[in-house]
Design an enzyme around this catalytic site. Structure first.
Site, PDB file in Angstrom:
ATOM      1  N   ASP B  11       0.771  -1.181  -0.021  1.00 18.08           N
ATOM      2  CA  ASP B  11       0.004  -0.131   0.126  1.00 18.08           C
ATOM      3  C   ASP B  11       0.883   1.337   0.038  1.00 18.08           C
ATOM      4  OD1 ASP B  11      -1.940  -1.589   0.113  1.00 18.08           O
ATOM      5  OD2 ASP B  11      -2.420  -1.403   2.307  1.00 18.08           O
ATOM      6  N   ASP B 130     -14.422  -5.471  -4.883  1.00 16.42           N
ATOM      7  CA  ASP B 130     -14.739  -5.727  -3.550  1.00 16.42           C
ATOM      8  C   ASP B 130     -16.300  -6.256  -3.311  1.00 16.42           C
ATOM      9  OD1 ASP B 130     -12.345  -4.391  -2.889  1.00 16.42           O
ATOM     10  OD2 ASP B 130     -13.139  -2.415  -2.837  1.00 16.42           O
TER      11      ASP B 130
END
Lengths: 201, 264
Positions: B11, B130
């Site tokens: 990330d 997602d």
């Protein structure tokens, strides 16, 4: 100078960086004269076979490549660049290739996920300077939906198993092609770039 | 044999690691290149950079990151996180990444998948989603999974399995399935979701969300029929190393790629 042929088919910089990592200078070029005078020619590429042949022709690159290869200049096709070496492809209709190696390009049969994406092993069929120091069974990074089927068995240098046994490295004399991406295959791939750089002198 | 892939996810924000990373004193804990190099050296099969930069300079920041990674790391890598436009995809691919991963933008403008795959090939376009599990196993309608966007905050009403099929039909060459229920729990991937999608589409599936250890990876690669398992925390916080994970999987009969060191 090693010429990486730029004909609008995908990212070439990774290949150049791969050569740089193993100490070989390679130039990305779309100039037919630079290609004609190179000590080694690398034809990378991703995308559709038919588009690639059109782009090579429109850029005036087809004949310098064929001429240089017939004069003995070391040549390395990568991924689509391997497939373009062959006589014809069945990708989205039948298209003529460079025909430097006899054979055709076929779609993987059903039964496996397509495209094949990931690391697969090569099984070496015969020795070649391109594979010096690369162990049998080494893994390389593949991304493709089509595979090459040479007419002459001896043009197969190494095979890979993806539902079927197919040719992952093909070649004859100064002409080589690899279905995987040596520039993304860590040490195993860098070794092949290093070997090719040495062949190109 | 094609190996199952182990993919660490990094990330990043403004070109720096977001998560705290334990490093020896001489290493810069914030530079994603250092972390990428470590994962590469350990034998990661691929890397995913998930960029959460939210500034106007996002595209330039991502371009600089991708360029640096492709100079240092000779394994494939994917860039995702806020990929919205065709120009975003072009930047990512032309700077040297293999794949651009498109999530919320594909829900809002599905044609971006077609445009991207037409220009760069299906292999360069990852459809990422997602999803949240809905319904109960014992209800007559059974469970289904709903696509959510904006990091899980916004429900879309879309059925995730049908959306997976549409993404593939539009040209996505690979799918990343991230379970919002499992994400952050370390209780394991949503194996049923992964398997349900894997049975319906023919492209490789990358499972994401919930990894707490190599046993979870085994489950999702085996029963879940995933081609790859993505994980962040277990690697970032050094709970497991990539060689440990691969040894575990190999001992349970999963084909994995051993690290090959030719001294280059």
């Amino acid at each position: 100078m090693i010429a990486i042929v730029d004909y609008g088919m995908g990212n070439l910089r990774s290949v150049q960086k791969g050569f740089a990592r193993v100490g070989h200078e390679a130039e990305i070029t779309a100039d037919p004269d630079r290609v004609a005078n190179a000590r080694g020619i690398v034809l990378p590429g991703v995308g559709a076979f038919g588009d690639a042949m059109i782009n090579l022709g429109d850029a005036g690159l087809t004949s310098p490549i064929v001429k240089a290869v017939s004069e003995g200049v070391p040549f390395l096709g990568i991924c689509l660049g391997l497939q373009l070496l062959f006589t014809e492809s069945e990708e989205l209709g039948v298209h003529r290739g460079l025909d430097l190696l006899a054979g055709k390009v076929c779609l993987f049969p059903e039964g496996q996920r397509i495209p094949q994406i990931g690391w697969n092993q090569i099984h070496i069929q015969r020795e070649t300077p391109l594979l010096a120091g690369v162990p049998d069974g080494a893994f390389f990074y593949f991304v493709h939906s089509y595979y090459v089927s040479p007419s002459r068995k001896e043009d197969g240098i190494a095979s890979t198993d993806y539902g079927i046994d197919y040719v992952a490295i093909a070649g004859a004399e100064n002409v080589f092609g690899v279905q995987f991406h040596p520039e993304k295959s860590q040490d195993a791939g860098l070794k092949i770039l290093s070997n090719f750089g040495n062949l190109a002198g | 044999m094609l190996a199952k892939r182990i993919i660490p996810c990094l990330d990043v924000k403004n070109g720096r690691n977001v998560r705290g990373v334990k490093f020896s004193a001489d290493k810069d804990a914030g530079d994603p290149i250092d972390l990428a190099r470590r994962y590469d050296a350990e034998g990661a099969d691929e890397l995913v950079f998930y960029d959460i930069t939210a500034s106007a300079e996002k595209r330039d920041i991502v371009a600089a990151l991708v360029r640096r990674v492709s100079e240092e790391v000779f394994i494939p890598f994917t860039v995702g996180g806020g990929v919205r436009t065709f120009e975003d995809i072009r930047t990512i691919i032309e700077e040297g990444a293999e794949k651009a991963s498109i999530n919320s933008a594909a829900v809002r403008n599905p044609d971006i998948i077609n445009e991207g795959s037409r220009s760069f090939g299906s292999q360069a376009i990852v459809g990422s989603m997602d999803a949240i599990r809905r319904g109960e196993e014992d209800e007559s309608e059974g469970v289904w999974w709903e696509v959510v966007v904006d990091g899980g905050r916004t429900p879309t009403g879309k059925d995730a399995v049908a959306w997976a099929e549409e993404l593939v039909q539009r040209g996505a060459g690979e799918l990343v399935l991230n379970s919002i229920d499992a994400d952050g729990t370390k209780d394991g991937y949503d194996v049923v979701f992964t398997r349900t999608v894997a049975d319906r589409v023919n492209v490789p599936i990358v499972a994401s969300g919930g990894c707490g250890g190599p046993d979870h990876m085994f489950d999702v690669l085996d029963r879940g029929q995933a081609s790859a398992a993505l994980a962040a925390s277990i690697f970032h916080y050094e709970q497991y190393s990539i060689p440990e994970v691969k040894t575990y999987l190999a001992n349970r009969g999963v084909t994995v790629r051993p690290r090959l060191d030719l001294g280059l």
